[in-house]
Design a protein around this motif. Sequence first.
Motif, PDB file in Angstrom:
ATOM      1  N   HIS A 161       0.824  -1.213   0.000  1.00  0.00           N
ATOM      2  CA  HIS A 161       0.000   0.000   0.000  1.00  0.00           C
ATOM      3  C   HIS A 161       0.849   1.249   0.000  1.00  0.00           C
ATOM      4  N   GLN A 162       2.110   1.146   0.352  1.00  0.00           N
ATOM      5  CA  GLN A 162       2.978   2.301   0.422  1.00  0.00           C
ATOM      6  C   GLN A 162       3.847   2.487  -0.835  1.00  0.00           C
ATOM      7  N   SER A 163       3.664   1.635  -1.889  1.00  0.00           N
ATOM      8  CA  SER A 163       4.454   1.748  -3.118  1.00  0.00           C
ATOM      9  C   SER A 163       3.976   2.960  -3.933  1.00  0.00           C
ATOM     10  N   SER A 164       4.940   3.611  -4.684  1.00  0.00           N
ATOM     11  CA  SER A 164       4.597   4.787  -5.491  1.00  0.00           C
ATOM     12  C   SER A 164       3.840   4.370  -6.744  1.00  0.00           C
ATOM     13  N   GLY A 165       2.955   5.331  -7.364  1.00  0.00           N
ATOM     14  CA  GLY A 165       2.177   5.055  -8.565  1.00  0.00           C
ATOM     15  C   GLY A 165       0.846   5.796  -8.509  1.00  0.00           C
ATOM     16  N   PHE A 166       0.048   5.659  -9.632  1.00  0.00           N
ATOM     17  CA  PHE A 166      -1.247   6.316  -9.725  1.00  0.00           C
ATOM     18  C   PHE A 166      -2.339   5.308  -9.385  1.00  0.00           C
ATOM     19  N   THR A 167      -3.305   5.796  -8.723  1.00  0.00           N
ATOM     20  CA  THR A 167      -4.457   4.944  -8.426  1.00  0.00           C
ATOM     21  C   THR A 167      -5.386   4.916  -9.632  1.00  0.00           C
ATOM     22  N   LEU A 168      -6.306   4.006  -9.652  1.00  0.00           N
ATOM     23  CA  LEU A 168      -7.282   3.887 -10.745  1.00  0.00           C
ATOM     24  C   LEU A 168      -8.132   5.146 -10.853  1.00  0.00           C
ATOM     25  N   LEU A 169      -8.488   5.736  -9.728  1.00  0.00           N
ATOM     26  CA  LEU A 169      -9.291   6.956  -9.745  1.00  0.00           C
ATOM     27  C   LEU A 169      -8.538   8.108 -10.400  1.00  0.00           C
ATOM     28  N   GLU A 170      -7.261   8.217 -10.097  1.00  0.00           N
ATOM     29  CA  GLU A 170      -6.463   9.279 -10.688  1.00  0.00           C
ATOM     30  C   GLU A 170      -6.324   9.102 -12.205  1.00  0.00           C
ATOM     31  N   VAL A 171      -6.159   7.852 -12.621  1.00  0.00           N
ATOM     32  CA  VAL A 171      -6.069   7.587 -14.061  1.00  0.00           C
ATOM     33  C   VAL A 171      -7.371   7.955 -14.757  1.00  0.00           C
ATOM     34  N   MET A 172      -8.517   7.596 -14.150  1.00  0.00           N
ATOM     35  CA  MET A 172      -9.817   7.908 -14.735  1.00  0.00           C
ATOM     36  C   MET A 172     -10.029   9.417 -14.826  1.00  0.00           C
ATOM     37  N   ILE A 173      -9.609  10.145 -13.815  1.00  0.00           N
ATOM     38  CA  ILE A 173      -9.750  11.604 -13.836  1.00  0.00           C
ATOM     39  C   ILE A 173      -8.886  12.206 -14.946  1.00  0.00           C
TER      40      ILE A 173
ATOM     41  N   ALA B   5     -10.064  13.865 -22.440  1.00  0.00           N
ATOM     42  CA  ALA B   5     -11.174  13.734 -23.381  1.00  0.00           C
ATOM     43  C   ALA B   5     -11.911  15.060 -23.543  1.00  0.00           C
ATOM     44  N   ILE B   6     -12.120  15.774 -22.433  1.00  0.00           N
ATOM     45  CA  ILE B   6     -12.802  17.068 -22.504  1.00  0.00           C
ATOM     46  C   ILE B   6     -11.986  18.070 -23.312  1.00  0.00           C
ATOM     47  N   LEU B   7     -10.679  18.127 -23.061  1.00  0.00           N
ATOM     48  CA  LEU B   7      -9.815  19.039 -23.801  1.00  0.00           C
ATOM     49  C   LEU B   7      -9.766  18.678 -25.290  1.00  0.00           C
ATOM     50  N   SER B   8      -9.735  17.382 -25.593  1.00  0.00           N
ATOM     51  CA  SER B   8      -9.703  16.947 -26.996  1.00  0.00           C
ATOM     52  C   SER B   8     -10.993  17.319 -27.716  1.00  0.00           C
ATOM     53  N   ALA B   9     -12.140  17.126 -27.022  1.00  0.00           N
ATOM     54  CA  ALA B   9     -13.422  17.482 -27.643  1.00  0.00           C
ATOM     55  C   ALA B   9     -13.496  18.979 -27.913  1.00  0.00           C
ATOM     56  N   GLY B  10     -13.018  19.799 -26.953  1.00  0.00           N
ATOM     57  CA  GLY B  10     -13.018  21.240 -27.169  1.00  0.00           C
ATOM     58  C   GLY B  10     -12.102  21.657 -28.311  1.00  0.00           C
ATOM     59  N   ALA B  11     -10.936  21.044 -28.384  1.00  0.00           N
ATOM     60  CA  ALA B  11     -10.004  21.361 -29.467  1.00  0.00           C
ATOM     61  C   ALA B  11     -10.562  20.944 -30.823  1.00  0.00           C
ATOM     62  N   PHE B  12     -11.272  19.792 -30.851  1.00  0.00           N
ATOM     63  CA  PHE B  12     -11.865  19.332 -32.108  1.00  0.00           C
ATOM     64  C   PHE B  12     -12.953  20.288 -32.575  1.00  0.00           C
ATOM     65  N   ARG B  13     -13.816  20.732 -31.645  1.00  0.00           N
ATOM     66  CA  ARG B  13     -14.865  21.681 -32.019  1.00  0.00           C
ATOM     67  C   ARG B  13     -14.267  22.998 -32.493  1.00  0.00           C
ATOM     68  N   LEU B  14     -13.214  23.450 -31.849  1.00  0.00           N
ATOM     69  CA  LEU B  14     -12.562  24.688 -32.259  1.00  0.00           C
ATOM     70  C   LEU B  14     -11.954  24.549 -33.647  1.00  0.00           C
ATOM     71  N   LEU B  15     -11.292  23.418 -33.909  1.00  0.00           N
ATOM     72  CA  LEU B  15     -10.685  23.198 -35.220  1.00  0.00           C
ATOM     73  C   LEU B  15     -11.755  23.076 -36.307  1.00  0.00           C
ATOM     74  N   SER B  16     -12.852  22.374 -35.986  1.00  0.00           N
ATOM     75  CA  SER B  16     -13.937  22.236 -36.964  1.00  0.00           C
ATOM     76  C   SER B  16     -14.545  23.592 -37.297  1.00  0.00           C
ATOM     77  N   GLY B  17     -14.711  24.441 -36.271  1.00  0.00           N
ATOM     78  CA  GLY B  17     -15.237  25.777 -36.511  1.00  0.00           C
ATOM     79  C   GLY B  17     -14.322  26.609 -37.388  1.00  0.00           C
ATOM     80  N   GLU B  18     -13.018  26.492 -37.160  1.00  0.00           N
ATOM     81  CA  GLU B  18     -12.058  27.238 -37.975  1.00  0.00           C
ATOM     82  C   GLU B  18     -12.082  26.761 -39.418  1.00  0.00           C
ATOM     83  N   ILE B  19     -12.177  25.446 -39.605  1.00  0.00           N
ATOM     84  CA  ILE B  19     -12.230  24.899 -40.971  1.00  0.00           C
ATOM     85  C   ILE B  19     -13.499  25.350 -41.681  1.00  0.00           C
ATOM     86  N   GLU B  20     -14.625  25.308 -40.997  1.00  0.00           N
ATOM     87  CA  GLU B  20     -15.897  25.739 -41.598  1.00  0.00           C
ATOM     88  C   GLU B  20     -15.861  27.228 -41.942  1.00  0.00           C
TER      89      GLU B  20
END
Length: 243
Positions: A10-22, A28-43
Amino acid sequence: MLRAERKTPHQSSGFTLLEVMIAISIFAILSAGAFRLLSGEIELQQRLDQHNQALALWQRGVHRLRADLAQAVPRPVVDADNRPQTALIGKQDSISFTRGGWANPMGEARSELQRLSYQLESAQTPGAAQANSATQAEQAQWLSRHYWRSLDGNDAEQPHRQFILPFIESISLRYLTADTNTWKTQWPPTTNKPDELDNSLPAAIEVNLVSQRFGATQHLIDLRTRDFSTSDPRSSASKQSTR
């Protein structure tokens, strides 16, 4: 004597599953925002390109119309039945006339004068960038340019047709008389001598265009400064033959 402590699992270093999910959720949120921004620029860029191409097409068409009218000459023609036609036949929504300065770079055996006609016609819009994707296959009203290779007897051949201005809702032409400075909706104006062929040109021509994209525009072509002394020599002979 101090004993060395051993780390438990329990004392070993590393990321927990919750931290990975966060972390994945944030990415994913940043990627979706960047995709919408890029799509808007292309349009937006596509719309700008469409507008620029439509504007260039409009400017070329208006320049062609103005250049043709500015080179109108008082040269009458004869139709296929040997009936004389005036140098300029102007109506409120169409015009036919003879223009000079028809370039002949190939040295063909033809006159430098050209018989032209402008009118509105319905035609299928091309799949070009100036048309929206929803209207590419629809019928649109164009300002068309007709021209004949020969001046006299041109009714016997099919004219060459060019569509120069798309999405035109209406066209209205007026003709300024040189003697009374009054605007007429037809040319030649009505006279008391219907049997006499009036080959005069108006002092000016006003063209009012209403476009679906560019709205209402007005174009004034002044013919009062024209010098017709260098017109085609066949012009005078044709005038004598049509009297």
